[in-house]
Design an enzyme around this catalytic site. Sequence first.
Site, mmCIF file in Angstrom:
data_model
loop_
_atom_site.group_PDB
_atom_site.id
_atom_site.type_symbol
_atom_site.label_atom_id
_atom_site.label_comp_id
_atom_site.label_asym_id
_atom_site.label_seq_id
_atom_site.Cartn_x
_atom_site.Cartn_y
_atom_site.Cartn_z
ATOM 1 N N HIS D 94 30.913 41.697 48.536
ATOM 2 C CA HIS D 94 31.391 41.830 49.987
ATOM 3 C C HIS D 94 31.033 40.559 50.410
ATOM 4 O O HIS D 94 29.810 40.061 50.675
ATOM 5 C CB HIS D 94 31.104 42.902 50.593
ATOM 6 C CG HIS D 94 31.243 43.235 52.016
ATOM 7 N ND1 HIS D 94 32.700 43.001 52.330
ATOM 8 C CD2 HIS D 94 30.790 43.394 53.427
ATOM 9 C CE1 HIS D 94 32.891 43.275 53.761
ATOM 10 N NE2 HIS D 94 31.664 43.441 54.586
ATOM 11 N N HIS D 96 32.473 37.957 54.227
ATOM 12 C CA HIS D 96 33.424 37.678 55.458
ATOM 13 C C HIS D 96 33.957 36.063 55.418
ATOM 14 O O HIS D 96 34.015 35.485 56.268
ATOM 15 C CB HIS D 96 32.630 37.957 56.755
ATOM 16 C CG HIS D 96 32.414 39.097 57.065
ATOM 17 N ND1 HIS D 96 32.583 39.728 58.408
ATOM 18 C CD2 HIS D 96 32.069 40.262 56.178
ATOM 19 C CE1 HIS D 96 32.255 40.910 58.375
ATOM 20 N NE2 HIS D 96 31.894 41.347 57.021
ATOM 21 N N ASP D 119 47.162 33.658 37.732
ATOM 22 C CA ASP D 119 45.948 33.450 36.639
ATOM 23 C C ASP D 119 44.863 34.487 36.818
ATOM 24 O O ASP D 119 44.210 34.676 35.769
ATOM 25 C CB ASP D 119 45.309 32.270 36.860
ATOM 26 C CG ASP D 119 45.992 30.959 36.189
ATOM 27 O OD1 ASP D 119 46.930 31.347 35.403
ATOM 28 O OD2 ASP D 119 45.684 29.995 36.314
ATOM 29 N N HIS D 168 38.812 43.809 58.863
ATOM 30 C CA HIS D 168 37.409 43.705 58.263
ATOM 31 C C HIS D 168 37.267 42.432 57.447
ATOM 32 O O HIS D 168 37.240 41.130 57.812
ATOM 33 C CB HIS D 168 36.945 45.132 57.657
ATOM 34 C CG HIS D 168 35.361 44.901 57.346
ATOM 35 N ND1 HIS D 168 34.773 46.115 57.123
ATOM 36 C CD2 HIS D 168 34.657 44.227 57.254
ATOM 37 C CE1 HIS D 168 33.413 45.964 56.540
ATOM 38 N NE2 HIS D 168 33.475 44.643 56.808
ATOM 39 N N TYR D 226 42.992 31.243 26.944
ATOM 40 C CA TYR D 226 42.447 30.425 27.725
ATOM 41 C C TYR D 226 40.848 30.423 27.517
ATOM 42 O O TYR D 226 40.591 31.668 27.260
ATOM 43 C CB TYR D 226 42.802 30.582 29.344
ATOM 44 C CG TYR D 226 42.204 29.697 30.229
ATOM 45 C CD1 TYR D 226 42.728 28.563 30.622
ATOM 46 C CD2 TYR D 226 40.913 30.205 30.760
ATOM 47 C CE1 TYR D 226 42.160 27.815 31.794
ATOM 48 C CE2 TYR D 226 40.399 29.260 31.739
ATOM 49 C CZ TYR D 226 40.929 28.227 32.230
ATOM 50 O OH TYR D 226 40.177 27.275 33.067
#
Lengths: 240, 240, 240, 240
Positions: D94, D96, D119, D168, D226
Site C-alpha cells: 500500500h 500513496h 505488459d 484514498h 519475455y
Amino acid sequence: MFERIKAEVFQANIDLVRHGLVTLTWGNVSGVDRKARCIAIKPSGVQYESMTADDITVLDMDGNVVDGNLRPSSDAPTHLILYRAFPSIGGIVHTHSAHATMFAQACREIPCLGTTHADHFNGPIPVTRFLSEDEVEGGYETETGKIIVERFERIDPIQTPGVLVAGHAPFAWGKNAAAAVENSLILERIAQIALGTYQLNPAISSLPAHIQSKHYQRKHGPNAYYGQENLRQEKRGRKK
Amino acid sequence: MFERIKAEVFQANIDLVRHGLVTLTWGNVSGVDRKARCIAIKPSGVQYESMTADDITVLDMDGNVVDGNLRPSSDAPTHLILYRAFPSIGGIVHTHSAHATMFAQACREIPCLGTTHADHFNGPIPVTRFLSEDEVEGGYETETGKIIVERFERIDPIQTPGVLVAGHAPFAWGKNAAAAVENSLILERIAQIALGTYQLNPAISSLPAHIQSKHYQRKHGPNAYYGQENLRQEKRGRKK
Amino acid sequence: MFERIKAEVFQANIDLVRHGLVTLTWGNVSGVDRKARCIAIKPSGVQYESMTADDITVLDMDGNVVDGNLRPSSDAPTHLILYRAFPSIGGIVHTHSAHATMFAQACREIPCLGTTHADHFNGPIPVTRFLSEDEVEGGYETETGKIIVERFERIDPIQTPGVLVAGHAPFAWGKNAAAAVENSLILERIAQIALGTYQLNPAISSLPAHIQSKHYQRKHGPNAYYGQENLRQEKRGRKK
Amino acid sequence: MFERIKAEVFQANIDLVRHGLVTLTWGNVSGVDRKARCIAIKPSGVQYESMTADDITVLDMDGNVVDGNLRPSSDAPTHLILYRAFPSIGGIVHTHSAHATMFAQACREIPCLGTTHADHFNGPIPVTRFLSEDEVEGGYETETGKIIVERFERIDPIQTPGVLVAGHAPFAWGKNAAAAVENSLILERIAQIALGTYQLNPAISSLPAHIQSKHYQRKHGPNAYYGQENLRQEKRGRKK
C-alpha cells in the site's frame, strides 16, 4: 592573465548542471571582464563531465579568440551583443531548461503571478518576436542578440534579468556569472510554478501592483532589508 | 543557554532542504521556547550549504535579537505574530515549494480530496486574502501574519497546520520545528496530488465527510491508533 | 571477437539507466557491426544492476544467437528489421520513457515546436499506425519493425532519428549505440517540453520553417559549426 | 522461525522507498507464509531510515501479534482480508504514490492506454466505491479490504495485480513481497503516463484488444517468451 574569469565561468557552468538546468550540452555560461575587454565562455558542444577550467575560451569583444584551444559556444555572438547593449551586466546564461522553454515555445510571456516572481523580476518576463528569414540568413546568433535588445527597449535589464526567445529558450543574466546562473534557476522555477498556476486558474491576473513593488524593493530597492549584505552599514548606522 | 533550540531549528532547516522543499534560500524554519520567551530562526538570505547551528538567530517575542551575529529571516515578524496568536504551536515553516505555491498563486484553497489530506489536515487548506496597499506600507511581514490569523478566526490551527498566502506561498506549523517541517512536506504532497486530481476530474468534490473524519481521528483523535505512540499505555491498559 | 561491440552496447545500456529513461527492465539498446554482420543487444528481462558486458547477447542478422548464454531482448526482431532497412544507422534504443510514451499512447506526432527539437530532428517525430490483428499474430516484433519502416517511406531516418509506435512507446537510433542513447534522451526531453507547450498554448503552430532549417543545419548540415568536430579542418582551412 | 519472511518483507519495504514511492511513512509492504499461516508487515508509523528487520511485526491470520514488539501497520486488517480472498498472492503493498493517488482521488479507473499497461495488467485498473458511513464505523480497515474484494468479483487478481481505493490510494500485490513492490511501481508509472496521455488526447480510447492481449500473453501467458525464466525448459525442449 585570464585565470580568474576562466575559473569563475568554469564554476558557473558546473553549477548550472548541478541545479539540473542542463540536458547533454544544452547550456552555456559566460562572464565579462570589462577592464580587460574580454569575455570567457563555455566551449561549444563539450561534455560538462570532462570539461576543465582550461577548456574555457576567452574572446575579445569582437569575438576573436584570445585564449583557449577550443571553439567557443556557437551562442557567443548573442552574448557579445548583450554585453555591449547592457553595460551593467557581468554574466550571461543560456539554457533549454524545461519549463522556461515551454513558455518560450508557447510564445507566452510570464506575467508576475506571485511573490516568487516579484522577489527577482520587476515585471513580466518578456518574449521576443521570431527572427525573419533575412535575419536568420544574415548572422543567426548575432540577430538573436539584437531581437533581445530590441525587446528591452523600454525594459531595464537589471530589473528584468532574463528573457524568453520565441520558439527557442531562455537567456538570463546578472552582475557576474554566478548571479546569472542564479537568475537562470529562478526563471526556471518561476516558469514551473506559473504553468501550474494557469492549470489551476486560467483566468488568474497579475499580483496586485503594490505587492509586486513591495517584494521587489525589499530585496533590490535602496532600502533592501533581505539578506546580510547591508547589515554592517546598518549596525554602523545605529551606532551613530 | 539557547543551544537546544538553535540545534533543533538548525536541523529542521537542513531537513527542509533534504526534502526538496527549498530553491536557493527560499525557505525558513523557526522554533519557539515558550518558557524562555524567545524564538530561534534561520538568518536572512544565508546559503544552507554553509550555515551552521551558530548562525541561527535568537529573538525575543518583540523581535529583538538576543543571540547571534546575523540578521534574522525577513519573515521573522510573520512568525512572531503566529506564535502569539496560536499558543499551542512550537515551530513554523515558510517555503515556496512548487505545488503549494501554485495553489497560493491561483488563489485556490485545497479542499480535502482524499485520505492523504484527511490524515493530516482536518478540512480544506485555506487561502488568505491579499494585503491592502495600506497594510503593505504599514509593516508587510507583520501584516502577513495578521491576515493568516484573521483567516483562522474559525479554524483550529492545530487541526489545520498550514495556510496558503494569496499570491505568495505556504506557511505550515506544528508542535515543534521538526513537526512543522513534516507538515510543510505534507502540504506540498497534498497540493501536488490535488493538482493532478483536478486535471483528471475538474468537477471532483470533497471526500465524503464520514471518511474525512475517520482518517483524521485515527491519527489525531483521542483514540488514535496510528503509529507507536500510544502503544505502551495500551499494553498497560490491557494488563489491568 | 565480439568484445568491442559488447562493451559498447553494455555501456550504452548503463547510460540509458543513468539518464533516467528506464523503469525496471523497460528498455534495451543494441549496436550493429556491419562488417561482422551481427548485432549485440541487451538480454531479455535482465536487471541492469546485475548485468555485465558478458551478458550482452550477439545475434547474426537472421536473429540466431552467435554469442552469449542469455535469451536476447524480445524486441530483437524489431531492431533487426530497422538495421536492414536503414543501412546508415549503427545503434538502436527502445524505452518506455514517460513523456515520449504519453505522445505514443495519445497517437499524436510531435511537431517541431522549438529549436530544441530543430537542433536534432529535422521535422515532426512521426507516429506509426496500429498493427492489425493478422500482423500481431504473424510475428509481433518483426511487424513492429515493418510499420516503422513503412512510416519512414518518405522520411530520412538520419534526419529523423526516432519514432513513436502508436499505443506503445518510442524507438530512437543513431550512428552507434551511444548516439542512439543520446537521441533517446533528446526525444524524451522534446516530448516533455512539447507537452507543457500545448498546455500553455493548445493552438501553437510549428516553428517557422526558416528557423527550423537553420537550427538543424548548424548542427548537422555540411557547414555545421556546433561542437568541436570540424575545428581542426577549419583551422587547416584558415591556414591555407 | 520467522526470519526469512521478516527479512523479505524488510527488504521489500526498503525497496519501496528506493523506488521513490513513499513520502514519510505513507506506505507498507507485507508478505504471507501460507504454510506457517502468518503474515509479516511493516510496523505502524515507523521511520524507514531507522527500521531494522527485527522491527517487522508478525501476525497470525486473525491479526494477533505472534512476533515483534511494535504495533503492526494500521492497514494490517486490509492486508489480511486480501490474503484470505486471493489465495494465490504472496505479498501486498500500500502506498500513496503521487500519480496513482491522483486517479484514486479523481475516482477514475485507468483503462489500458498502451503496452506498458498491457505488459503487466490484463485490463483496466479498477476503482472501488466509497465506504458507507456504517462500514467506516464498523471496522474501517477490514471494510476497505472487503470493498476491494467486492470490486474483484469478476476480475482475476493475478491478471490485475492492483486497485485504486476511491478517495484514498492504490494497493498492489504479487506472488511475494518483492513482486508486489514491483507491481506498485508499475502501477505508479502507468498512472503517470496515463495522466499525460489524457492531457494530450482527452478522447483517447483503449489500446486495440488484440494488441492488449498479445502484450499480456508474451509476458504472462503459457507461452511467455519475455525474460530468462523459461529459457532452460526451452533449451531442453529443443534438444528433444
